[in-house]
Design a protein around this motif. Structure first.
Motif, PDB file in Angstrom:
ATOM      1  N   TYR A 123     -57.567  -7.769  62.269  1.00  0.00           N
ATOM      2  CA  TYR A 123     -58.736  -6.946  62.098  1.00  0.00           C
ATOM      3  C   TYR A 123     -60.109  -7.430  61.892  1.00  0.00           C
ATOM      4  CZ  TYR A 123     -54.756  -3.396  61.146  1.00  0.00           C
ATOM      5  OH  TYR A 123     -53.863  -2.692  61.278  1.00  0.00           O
ATOM      6  N   PRO A 124     -60.613  -8.287  62.763  1.00  0.00           N
ATOM      7  CA  PRO A 124     -61.728  -8.999  62.808  1.00  0.00           C
ATOM      8  C   PRO A 124     -62.976  -8.095  62.650  1.00  0.00           C
ATOM      9  CG  PRO A 124     -61.114  -8.665  65.008  1.00  0.00           C
ATOM     10  CD  PRO A 124     -59.811  -8.315  64.334  1.00  0.00           C
ATOM     11  N   ARG A 125     -63.122  -6.739  62.956  1.00  0.00           N
ATOM     12  CA  ARG A 125     -64.145  -5.819  62.660  1.00  0.00           C
ATOM     13  C   ARG A 125     -64.048  -5.775  61.381  1.00  0.00           C
ATOM     14  NH1 ARG A 125     -66.961  -1.886  65.828  1.00  0.00           N
ATOM     15  NH2 ARG A 125     -67.932  -0.199  64.575  1.00  0.00           N
ATOM     16  N   LEU A 126     -63.015  -5.267  60.868  1.00  0.00           N
ATOM     17  CA  LEU A 126     -63.127  -4.683  59.180  1.00  0.00           C
ATOM     18  C   LEU A 126     -63.133  -5.881  58.290  1.00  0.00           C
ATOM     19  CD1 LEU A 126     -60.218  -2.023  59.461  1.00  0.00           C
ATOM     20  CD2 LEU A 126     -62.628  -1.633  59.193  1.00  0.00           C
ATOM     21  N   GLN A 129     -66.774  -6.982  58.291  1.00  0.00           N
ATOM     22  CA  GLN A 129     -67.604  -6.140  57.374  1.00  0.00           C
ATOM     23  C   GLN A 129     -67.405  -6.077  55.873  1.00  0.00           C
ATOM     24  OE1 GLN A 129     -66.218  -2.234  58.983  1.00  0.00           O
ATOM     25  NE2 GLN A 129     -67.849  -2.406  60.765  1.00  0.00           N
ATOM     26  N   PHE A 130     -65.973  -6.683  55.478  1.00  0.00           N
ATOM     27  CA  PHE A 130     -65.512  -6.733  54.147  1.00  0.00           C
ATOM     28  C   PHE A 130     -66.228  -7.947  53.433  1.00  0.00           C
ATOM     29  CE2 PHE A 130     -62.539  -8.688  51.046  1.00  0.00           C
ATOM     30  CZ  PHE A 130     -62.594  -7.658  50.026  1.00  0.00           C
ATOM     31  N   PHE A 131     -66.269  -8.845  53.990  1.00  0.00           N
ATOM     32  CA  PHE A 131     -66.696 -10.323  53.681  1.00  0.00           C
ATOM     33  C   PHE A 131     -68.243 -10.034  53.491  1.00  0.00           C
ATOM     34  CE2 PHE A 131     -62.458 -11.904  53.967  1.00  0.00           C
ATOM     35  CZ  PHE A 131     -62.452 -12.573  52.880  1.00  0.00           C
ATOM     36  N   GLU A 132     -68.768  -9.349  54.364  1.00  0.00           N
ATOM     37  CA  GLU A 132     -70.557  -9.196  54.705  1.00  0.00           C
ATOM     38  C   GLU A 132     -70.866  -8.547  53.451  1.00  0.00           C
ATOM     39  OE1 GLU A 132     -71.349  -7.606  58.547  1.00  0.00           O
ATOM     40  OE2 GLU A 132     -71.538  -9.586  59.576  1.00  0.00           O
ATOM     41  N   ARG A 133     -70.032  -7.321  52.918  1.00  0.00           N
ATOM     42  CA  ARG A 133     -70.303  -6.633  51.842  1.00  0.00           C
ATOM     43  C   ARG A 133     -70.306  -7.553  50.723  1.00  0.00           C
ATOM     44  NH1 ARG A 133     -67.253  -2.689  54.450  1.00  0.00           N
ATOM     45  NH2 ARG A 133     -65.492  -3.118  53.112  1.00  0.00           N
ATOM     46  N   ARG A 137     -69.754 -15.840  54.180  1.00  0.00           N
ATOM     47  CA  ARG A 137     -69.831 -15.973  55.403  1.00  0.00           C
ATOM     48  C   ARG A 137     -68.687 -16.591  55.655  1.00  0.00           C
ATOM     49  NH1 ARG A 137     -75.514 -18.598  57.056  1.00  0.00           N
ATOM     50  NH2 ARG A 137     -76.825 -16.812  56.839  1.00  0.00           N
ATOM     51  N   VAL A 138     -67.422 -16.141  56.335  1.00  0.00           N
ATOM     52  CA  VAL A 138     -65.982 -16.876  56.571  1.00  0.00           C
ATOM     53  C   VAL A 138     -65.837 -16.992  58.019  1.00  0.00           C
ATOM     54  CG1 VAL A 138     -64.989 -15.734  54.623  1.00  0.00           C
ATOM     55  CG2 VAL A 138     -65.001 -14.432  56.620  1.00  0.00           C
ATOM     56  N   HIS A 139     -64.910 -17.842  58.628  1.00  0.00           N
ATOM     57  CA  HIS A 139     -64.759 -18.003  59.967  1.00  0.00           C
ATOM     58  C   HIS A 139     -63.368 -17.155  59.951  1.00  0.00           C
ATOM     59  CE1 HIS A 139     -64.302 -20.113  63.636  1.00  0.00           C
ATOM     60  NE2 HIS A 139     -63.043 -20.620  63.254  1.00  0.00           N
ATOM     61  N   ILE A 140     -63.434 -16.237  61.016  1.00  0.00           N
ATOM     62  CA  ILE A 140     -62.465 -15.309  61.395  1.00  0.00           C
ATOM     63  C   ILE A 140     -61.683 -15.918  62.565  1.00  0.00           C
ATOM     64  CG2 ILE A 140     -62.062 -13.017  62.169  1.00  0.00           C
ATOM     65  CD1 ILE A 140     -63.082 -12.948  59.411  1.00  0.00           C
ATOM     66  N   VAL A 141     -60.485 -16.072  62.311  1.00  0.00           N
ATOM     67  CA  VAL A 141     -59.438 -16.483  63.173  1.00  0.00           C
ATOM     68  C   VAL A 141     -58.368 -15.401  63.731  1.00  0.00           C
ATOM     69  CG1 VAL A 141     -57.581 -18.317  63.978  1.00  0.00           C
ATOM     70  CG2 VAL A 141     -59.437 -18.779  62.227  1.00  0.00           C
ATOM     71  N   TYR A 142     -58.723 -14.782  64.881  1.00  0.00           N
ATOM     72  CA  TYR A 142     -57.964 -13.675  65.395  1.00  0.00           C
ATOM     73  C   TYR A 142     -56.325 -14.129  65.478  1.00  0.00           C
ATOM     74  CZ  TYR A 142     -56.080  -9.796  67.670  1.00  0.00           C
ATOM     75  OH  TYR A 142     -55.259  -8.361  68.128  1.00  0.00           O
ATOM     76  N   SER A 143     -55.641 -13.185  64.964  1.00  0.00           N
ATOM     77  CA  SER A 143     -54.073 -13.389  64.576  1.00  0.00           C
ATOM     78  C   SER A 143     -53.282 -12.279  65.861  1.00  0.00           C
ATOM     79  CB  SER A 143     -53.716 -13.139  63.161  1.00  0.00           C
ATOM     80  OG  SER A 143     -52.399 -12.965  63.308  1.00  0.00           O
ATOM     81  N   LYS A 174     -49.880 -14.369  47.738  1.00  0.00           N
ATOM     82  CA  LYS A 174     -50.278 -13.164  46.718  1.00  0.00           C
ATOM     83  C   LYS A 174     -51.349 -12.530  47.047  1.00  0.00           C
ATOM     84  CE  LYS A 174     -53.415 -16.335  43.969  1.00  0.00           C
ATOM     85  NZ  LYS A 174     -53.259 -16.824  42.612  1.00  0.00           N
ATOM     86  N   ILE A 175     -51.501 -11.176  46.778  1.00  0.00           N
ATOM     87  CA  ILE A 175     -52.561 -10.344  47.107  1.00  0.00           C
ATOM     88  C   ILE A 175     -53.714 -10.556  46.178  1.00  0.00           C
ATOM     89  CG2 ILE A 175     -53.240  -7.653  47.539  1.00  0.00           C
ATOM     90  CD1 ILE A 175     -50.388  -7.346  48.268  1.00  0.00           C
ATOM     91  N   ILE A 176     -55.018 -10.723  46.579  1.00  0.00           N
ATOM     92  CA  ILE A 176     -55.982 -10.778  45.574  1.00  0.00           C
ATOM     93  C   ILE A 176     -57.043  -9.825  45.719  1.00  0.00           C
ATOM     94  CG2 ILE A 176     -55.736 -13.187  45.103  1.00  0.00           C
ATOM     95  CD1 ILE A 176     -57.998 -13.722  47.064  1.00  0.00           C
ATOM     96  N   ASP A 177     -56.871  -9.107  46.832  1.00  0.00           N
ATOM     97  CA  ASP A 177     -57.889  -7.788  47.157  1.00  0.00           C
ATOM     98  C   ASP A 177     -57.297  -6.973  47.904  1.00  0.00           C
ATOM     99  OD1 ASP A 177     -60.639  -6.751  46.394  1.00  0.00           O
ATOM    100  OD2 ASP A 177     -61.473  -8.646  46.299  1.00  0.00           O
ATOM    101  N   VAL A 178     -58.109  -5.582  48.296  1.00  0.00           N
ATOM    102  CA  VAL A 178     -57.800  -4.724  48.931  1.00  0.00           C
ATOM    103  C   VAL A 178     -58.882  -4.329  49.904  1.00  0.00           C
ATOM    104  CG1 VAL A 178     -56.982  -2.203  49.448  1.00  0.00           C
ATOM    105  CG2 VAL A 178     -56.218  -3.870  47.551  1.00  0.00           C
ATOM    106  N   VAL A 179     -58.948  -4.469  51.336  1.00  0.00           N
ATOM    107  CA  VAL A 179     -60.044  -4.135  52.254  1.00  0.00           C
ATOM    108  C   VAL A 179     -59.984  -2.637  52.192  1.00  0.00           C
ATOM    109  CG1 VAL A 179     -60.858  -4.379  54.362  1.00  0.00           C
ATOM    110  CG2 VAL A 179     -59.720  -6.174  53.621  1.00  0.00           C
ATOM    111  N   LEU A 180     -58.903  -1.851  52.682  1.00  0.00           N
ATOM    112  CA  LEU A 180     -59.085  -0.601  52.570  1.00  0.00           C
ATOM    113  C   LEU A 180     -57.585   0.253  52.554  1.00  0.00           C
ATOM    114  CD1 LEU A 180     -57.755   0.752  55.401  1.00  0.00           C
ATOM    115  CD2 LEU A 180     -60.053  -0.121  56.399  1.00  0.00           C
ATOM    116  N   GLU A 181     -57.239   1.346  52.169  1.00  0.00           N
ATOM    117  CA  GLU A 181     -56.136   2.063  52.164  1.00  0.00           C
ATOM    118  C   GLU A 181     -56.123   2.949  53.453  1.00  0.00           C
ATOM    119  OE1 GLU A 181     -55.292   4.265  48.687  1.00  0.00           O
ATOM    120  OE2 GLU A 181     -54.407   2.671  47.641  1.00  0.00           O
ATOM    121  N   SER A 182     -54.892   3.081  54.232  1.00  0.00           N
ATOM    122  CA  SER A 182     -55.009   3.764  55.376  1.00  0.00           C
ATOM    123  C   SER A 182     -53.456   4.693  55.421  1.00  0.00           C
ATOM    124  CB  SER A 182     -54.823   2.774  56.682  1.00  0.00           C
ATOM    125  OG  SER A 182     -54.624   3.391  57.794  1.00  0.00           O
ATOM    126  N   THR A 183     -53.977   5.935  56.305  1.00  0.00           N
ATOM    127  CA  THR A 183     -52.631   6.632  56.423  1.00  0.00           C
ATOM    128  C   THR A 183     -52.727   6.907  57.878  1.00  0.00           C
ATOM    129  OG1 THR A 183     -54.292   8.813  55.846  1.00  0.00           O
ATOM    130  CG2 THR A 183     -52.717   7.743  54.055  1.00  0.00           C
TER     131      THR A 183
END
Length: 290
Positions: A123-126, A129-133, A137-143, A174-183
């Motif tokens: 999820y490079p877009r999300l 956006q999360f880290f920009e908020r 500045r992080v380096h995104i590596v597509y998985s 370990k989970i340290i944060d939540v970007v979003l909840e999805s349904t």
């Protein structure tokens, strides 16, 4: 007549079951990705990766589609959200896009992650956006999958979708944060939604699907009650609205029908019996349409 895109993968089995219970059974053919539904409102059905569905719906290849909110937002697709369909692989309804690090990491939240950390995600877009908020500045590596397996040898952080967190824990994260909840979402093409005939068909499909969703976790109780115990029994019923009550022929009894939460039945039935109810029958509910 509608064209419909349904999700392959983790949502596939739950989607097949939902449509079957809605009397819109998806029938497989020799062409695996092109099933059919014997319904006059649905002309074409295609099974695709949920990542692709929002964009194809936006572009008009399909009138209607099912995908997760996560993929709708990740794609940036401009579609109409027709309904929330809270079902998922494990049946919990919601999944989370989370930030996870190795269990030995000192980081306790995403705010602790330093600039230039390597973040693996589908999820490079999300994620951006999360880290920009957070002003980072992080380096995104597509998985391309197995995101949790890349920490800590290849990357510092995983941003991944999880329902229970079990897979992440098994891989030492370990989970340290939540970007979003999805349904899961039922989405429509904007032009199709604006077309009166197609909109009517879309709304009818929505009614059937939501009727199934609303019925899950509910049962119908039917019972007979002596006239002198009727008020006590009715007052104990956690009905959706008022129960249906009809007098039985010439014997001083009333028949009572009501819809109740399945989770309460194990306590409710003995209580109703103690209050004077007889001939108690529990029935499965297939649809609840308001």
């Amino acid at each position: 007549m509608l064209s419909l895109a349904l999700p392959k993968g983790s949502l596939e089995q739950g989607t097949l079951e939902l449509f079957r219970e809605a009397d819109l059974e998806i029938m497989r053919t020799e062409r695996e990705y092109n099933p059919r539904i014997a319904d006059p409102r649905i002309g074409k059905v295609k099974i695709l990766r949920p990542q692709e569905i929002p964009t194809y719906v936006q572009e008009g290849y399909f009138d209607l589609g099912i995908s997760g909110l996560d993929w709708v937002l990740e794609s940036g697709a401009d579609v109409v959200e027709v309904a929330d369909l809270p079902y998922s692989k494990a049946g919990m309804g919601k999944v989370r896009l989370v930030v996870a690090v190795h269990g030995s990491s000192p980081w306790q939240s995403a705010r602790d992650i330093p600039d230039n950390a390597r973040v693996s995600t589908e999820y490079p877009r999300l994620t951006t956006q999360f880290f920009e908020r957070l002003g980072k500045r992080v380096h995104i590596v597509y998985s391309y999958g197995a995101t949790e397996a890349k920490v800590p040898e290849l990357v510092d952080v995983a941003v991944d979708l999880t329902e229970t967190g079990a897979t992440l824990i098994r891989n030492g994260l370990k989970i340290i944060d939540v970007v979003l909840e999805s349904t899961t979402k039922l989405i429509a093409n904007r032009a199709s939604w604006s077309d009166p005939e197609k909109r009517r068909e879309i709304e009818e499909i929505r009614t059937l699907l939501l009727g199934v969703i609303d019925a899950r976790g509910r049962v119908m109780l039917k019972l007979n009650v002596p006239a002198e115990r009727l008020d006590d029994v009715v007052s104990a019923l956690p009905a959706m609205k008022r129960p249906t009550i009809s007098q039985l022929y010439d014997d001083g009894y009333y028949a009572v029908e009501t819809i109740v939460p399945k989770s309460e039945v194990n306590v409710l039935i003995p209580r109703l019996k103690a209050l004077g109810a007889e001939d108690i029958v529990e029935l499965k509910v297939y649809k609840v349409v308001h």
